[in-house]
Design a protein around this motif. Structure first.
Motif, mmCIF file in Angstrom:
data_model
loop_
_atom_site.group_PDB
_atom_site.id
_atom_site.type_symbol
_atom_site.label_atom_id
_atom_site.label_comp_id
_atom_site.label_asym_id
_atom_site.label_seq_id
_atom_site.Cartn_x
_atom_site.Cartn_y
_atom_site.Cartn_z
ATOM 1 N N ILE A 63 0.850 -1.184 0.000
ATOM 2 C CA ILE A 63 0.000 0.000 0.000
ATOM 3 C C ILE A 63 0.891 1.242 0.000
ATOM 4 C CG2 ILE A 63 -0.219 -0.052 2.544
ATOM 5 C CD1 ILE A 63 -3.079 1.132 2.107
ATOM 6 N N ALA A 64 0.542 2.201 -0.826
ATOM 7 C CA ALA A 64 1.317 3.443 -0.911
ATOM 8 C C ALA A 64 1.036 4.308 0.314
ATOM 9 C CB ALA A 64 0.951 4.197 -2.189
ATOM 10 N N ASN A 65 2.062 4.484 1.159
ATOM 11 C CA ASN A 65 1.898 5.273 2.384
ATOM 12 C C ASN A 65 2.240 6.747 2.178
ATOM 13 O OD1 ASN A 65 1.071 3.110 3.931
ATOM 14 N ND2 ASN A 65 3.107 2.667 4.741
ATOM 15 N N TYR A 66 3.281 6.993 1.361
ATOM 16 C CA TYR A 66 3.744 8.372 1.195
ATOM 17 C C TYR A 66 4.523 8.490 -0.107
ATOM 18 C CZ TYR A 66 6.419 12.659 1.887
ATOM 19 O OH TYR A 66 6.970 13.898 1.720
ATOM 20 N N ARG A 120 6.876 5.429 -0.826
ATOM 21 C CA ARG A 120 7.122 4.627 0.367
ATOM 22 C C ARG A 120 5.896 3.763 0.637
ATOM 23 N NH1 ARG A 120 12.474 4.413 2.003
ATOM 24 N NH2 ARG A 120 13.446 6.414 1.437
ATOM 25 N N VAL A 121 6.131 2.538 1.098
ATOM 26 C CA VAL A 121 5.040 1.561 1.136
ATOM 27 C C VAL A 121 4.919 0.861 2.491
ATOM 28 C CG1 VAL A 121 5.163 1.110 -1.340
ATOM 29 C CG2 VAL A 121 6.562 -0.266 0.220
ATOM 30 N N GLY A 122 3.762 0.274 2.693
ATOM 31 C CA GLY A 122 3.515 -0.617 3.810
ATOM 32 C C GLY A 122 3.084 -1.975 3.287
ATOM 33 N N GLU A 171 10.019 -1.028 5.937
ATOM 34 C CA GLU A 171 10.180 0.423 6.037
ATOM 35 C C GLU A 171 11.266 0.958 5.106
ATOM 36 O OE1 GLU A 171 12.935 -1.536 8.944
ATOM 37 O OE2 GLU A 171 10.823 -1.764 8.382
ATOM 38 N N GLU A 192 -1.585 8.305 -2.461
ATOM 39 C CA GLU A 192 -1.419 7.595 -1.197
ATOM 40 C C GLU A 192 -2.684 6.793 -0.902
ATOM 41 O OE1 GLU A 192 1.567 11.023 -0.442
ATOM 42 O OE2 GLU A 192 -0.396 10.861 -1.410
ATOM 43 N N GLY A 193 -2.489 5.567 -0.431
ATOM 44 C CA GLY A 193 -3.624 4.687 -0.143
ATOM 45 C C GLY A 193 -3.909 3.685 -1.244
#
Length: 331
Positions: A70-73, A81-83, A118, A138-139
């Motif tokens: 998932i795209a966090n930032y 940046r991803v989760g 991270e 994002e999201g």
């Protein structure tokens, strides 16, 4: 590779975003002549019974969703940046490609050699945040890409966990549709009511399976899933490819109920199918199913899978066939 399995594997189905997989399954089920109900959690439910509420209920369950990112930032240079959605080793995914739900392609990179989630980021091939935002936001979520191959008697592809469970249940339904067509009063003569659940959000805590179990209130449940095979250097389980489907004994979320386990064992014996037994850490939808309502007698039938939770998982063709045969024998 079977065309149906290929369609299931290639459909987008990151946890919470299972619509493409759902569409493939729904089309197949309806082509067989079965009705398909979708509940509020997005689970697809097919049931086989002549007179609901008159017999014990047995619920088969295979989850449709898969791990993903998932795209966090998105930073000023356009790097994403991803989760993690689901459990996997971040290091296994570096230098592979992902596809977002809208078709945007990206490359997984790492800021460190020994990477954790991270440290991962996605390179979209853009120069700045504005260009990236024209593609994704994002999201948004992305699936891992991988080859779909046949190697000897084995199939290699991403998302065998758990599109293989969905495929097995669809092939069982296909066989049952033929029996219903060719044998008068087939449904009436079944000894149980059978429910086939294609569940959502397994990777997010088994939320879909829990809702389905609450709605159906089954007496028994059989979860169909993939299980870590340990028959390779560094492998850490006691089951192997081509040695038959695995019946789980215990994992960190479930002690398998002996009566549900005996149903599987009886079918295996009567169908002359060799089975294995597994003890492991990995949980399944059984974790939430067995605790619903006043409790559900739950067992897990697994297909051994090498390199699970990577983008190139390996499963043996004969293990798939024997899993289908075992479930048909049970019914």
């Amino acid at each position: 590779m079977d065309a149906l399995l290929n369609r299931l594997i290639n459909a987008f189905g990151v946890s919470g975003h299972e619509d493409e997989v759902k569409k493939v399954i729904e089309e197949e089920v309806k082509s067989m002549g079965f009705d398909c109900e979708e509940d509020k959690m997005g689970n697809l439910i097919v049931y086989l019974t002549e007179t609901p509420g008159t017999k014990d209920k047995l619920m088969f369950c295979a989850h449709m969703d898969s791990m993903g990112l998932i795209a966090n930032y998105i930073d000023d240079k356009g790097f994403v940046r991803v989760g993690a959605l689901g459990d996997f080793e971040a290091a296994n995914m570096i230098n592979n490609f992902v596809t977002f739900e809208n078709g945007t392609l990206g490359r997984i990179c790492s800021a460190k050699k020994d990477a954790g989630i991270e440290d991962l980021f996605i390179d979209l091939g853009v120069k700045n945040r504005e260009e990236a935002l024209a593609l994704i936001k994002e999201g948004n979520v992305a699936k891992f890409n991988g080859a779909v191959l046949e190697i000897g008697d084995n199939l290699v592809a991403p998302y065998m966990d758990n599109r293989i469970g969905c495929y097995i249940l669809l092939k069982v339904l296909e066989n049952l549709a033929e029996n219903i067509k060719n044998h008068e009063n087939y449904l009436e003569n079944l000894n149980r009511e059978y429910y086939f659940v294609f569940s959502t959000q397994n990777k997010l805590g088994g939320r879909g399976a829990r809702a389905a179990a609450y709605h159906i209130e089954p007496d028994y449940s059989i979860v169909i899933d993939a299980e870590i095979a340990g028959d390779y250097p560094g492998g850490k389980s006691n089951i192997s490819l081509e040695e038959g489907p695995s019946i789980k004994i215990i994992d960190r979320t479930l002690v398998v109920h002996h009566k549900a386990k005996e149903i599987l064992e009886k079918s295996a014996q009567e169908s002359d199918i060799k089975v294995q037994y597994s003890v492991g850490e990995e949980g399944t939808d059984g974790a939430t199913i067995h605790k619903e309502r006043s409790g559900v007698k739950t067992a897990v039938l697994s297909v051994p899978c090498r390199y699970i939770h990577t983008n190139e998982e390996m499963i043996n063709i004969q293990d798939i066939k024997n899993s289908i045969k075992l479930i048909l024998g049970l019914i």
